[in-house]
Design an enzyme around this catalytic site. Sequence first.
Site, PDB file in Angstrom:
ATOM      1  N   ASP A  85     110.144   9.382  35.539  1.00 15.78           N
ATOM      2  CA  ASP A  85     109.044   8.509  35.138  1.00 15.78           C
ATOM      3  C   ASP A  85     109.626   7.198  34.606  1.00 15.78           C
ATOM      4  OD1 ASP A  85     105.936   9.311  34.024  1.00 15.78           O
ATOM      5  OD2 ASP A  85     106.866   7.416  33.425  1.00 15.78           O
ATOM      6  N   LYS A 172     112.291 -16.672  57.059  1.00 14.92           N
ATOM      7  CA  LYS A 172     112.071 -16.774  58.510  1.00 14.92           C
ATOM      8  C   LYS A 172     112.792 -17.994  59.059  1.00 14.92           C
ATOM      9  CE  LYS A 172     107.575 -14.498  58.793  1.00 14.92           C
ATOM     10  NZ  LYS A 172     107.327 -13.678  59.975  1.00 14.92           N
ATOM     11  N   GLU A 206      96.216 -12.784  62.725  1.00 15.93           N
ATOM     12  CA  GLU A 206      96.757 -11.439  62.961  1.00 15.93           C
ATOM     13  C   GLU A 206      95.704 -10.613  63.689  1.00 15.93           C
ATOM     14  OE1 GLU A 206      99.527  -9.985  59.564  1.00 15.93           O
ATOM     15  OE2 GLU A 206      97.868 -11.040  58.630  1.00 15.93           O
ATOM     16  N   HIS A 230     102.497 -17.452  51.476  1.00 17.89           N
ATOM     17  CA  HIS A 230     103.125 -17.869  52.737  1.00 17.89           C
ATOM     18  C   HIS A 230     102.656 -19.256  53.199  1.00 17.89           C
ATOM     19  CE1 HIS A 230     104.340 -13.807  52.628  1.00 17.89           C
ATOM     20  NE2 HIS A 230     103.399 -13.263  53.362  1.00 17.89           N
TER      21      HIS A 230
END
Length: 471
Positions: A85, A172, A206, A230
């Site tokens: 935990d 990217k 998308e 983004h």
Amino acid sequence: MAEEQSDAFVFFGATGDLAFKQIFPALRGLVRDEGFDLPIIGVAKAGWQLEQFRTRARDSLDHYGGADPDTLRKLLGLLRYVDGDYADPATFAHLRQELGAAQRPLHYLAIPPNLFATVVEGLEASGCAANGRVVVEKPFGHDLASAVELNGILHRYFPEESIFRIDHYLGKEPVQNILYTRFSNPMFEPIWNRTYVRSIQITMAESMGVSDRGRFYDGTGAIRDVVQNHLLQVLAILTMDPPAGEHFEAMRDEKVRVLKAVRPVATGNIVRGQYAGYRSVPGVSAHSATETFVAAKLYIDTWRWAGVPIYLRAGKKMPVTATEVWVEFGRPPRETFGENVRSASSHMRMRISPDIEIGLGLRVKQPGERMVGKDVELILTRSGSTDLPPYQRLLGDALRGIGHLFAREDFVEAQWRVVAPILGAVAPLYSYDAGTWGPQEAGRLIGPDDVWLNPTLPPAASPAHDTANAR
Ligand code: BG6
């Protein structure tokens, strides 16, 4: 301690989704391509033993591209597992033991933000935080106040240069190429402003829905999920001034400067949509008012960008999966050849995904006696997709203490300021059918002189292709 290599990789939430989808594949790449051989310690509360954890890693790699036997053996050999935990000091005592001689561990918090405080306090109390680094995932908070609070919690134990806030868009290759192309070709700078640029569009479409992430997505929505992070990262890279000087922070300083000049978006400048059928997704409320599509019009209050409309669009269940940026240049002050041409016919188009492309659109004369033109597009670069997955790139950088591809505290807070007025059900929510470009009302936001430029698939094959009928 900046630039010193971390000497262990710890990740909390090790049995979760993010670990399965992104972290194991990124670690595979680091082991295979960069000789990574640090202890990898997964922490979670699943009642597991190391063997189950190894099986999970193997399953993840099988699912995402496989691994050669040598890489697999090395990676599995580096794994350690701590079960417990996060509120229990024994969990952290066990972690300290597994860290052995490591003095500069990197801790990746692949866990919900409401657990950050418990975990960083546990790290500190057990001596695991000292000289360490911490990597956190987006969404970083759910609004400005919670982001400020989270930053406060992390800063109690980690200095800013040891905090790495992931936005995988920064890892990217084509996003970095926007920056490179802008600042390595001096001819763009003189036209990169309100005098020549008529408008900017960024679309992140998308085709999939929210699939198995209903519960997460319903509490998040398109603005928090991808626009706040983004799309505003891409916008900042596209519109920032050139960095001044060689200072390590020069790039991030300029990005923050432009983002602080983005006017908070007015509620009248957005259109929110939700795809038909979304409310039946498991985990989504039957009365959900969460947006799965948003179109927004923004302005940047600088001399460079004053008055230039910037259109952002993000949506699930769109006709294609593609992220694309268009910088539209204006027409000449008068039509020398008397043509009736749309008000923008030259552009720079930057495709970020799924393929990578930069195209420069211009008008040329059609062969024949008449002075009549057509739109053409010169492809400056084109490739299938990037070789280096964003998470591999980013985790490699974080381990080396290189922070410029991560979101700095002031940037994250500026991002929240931009979207603050449009969070929640502040504007009507329109339904749209799956496989369409969102609600028709989005057309009103951009019209009457302009049109949404919808990414098309697949890209045309010739180096200079006719775009006249493409959209
Ligand atoms: C994530 C969002 O940050 O980005 C997802 O949470 C989205 O909803 C994803 O699907 C898209 O990333 P990419 O790299 O596939 O464009």
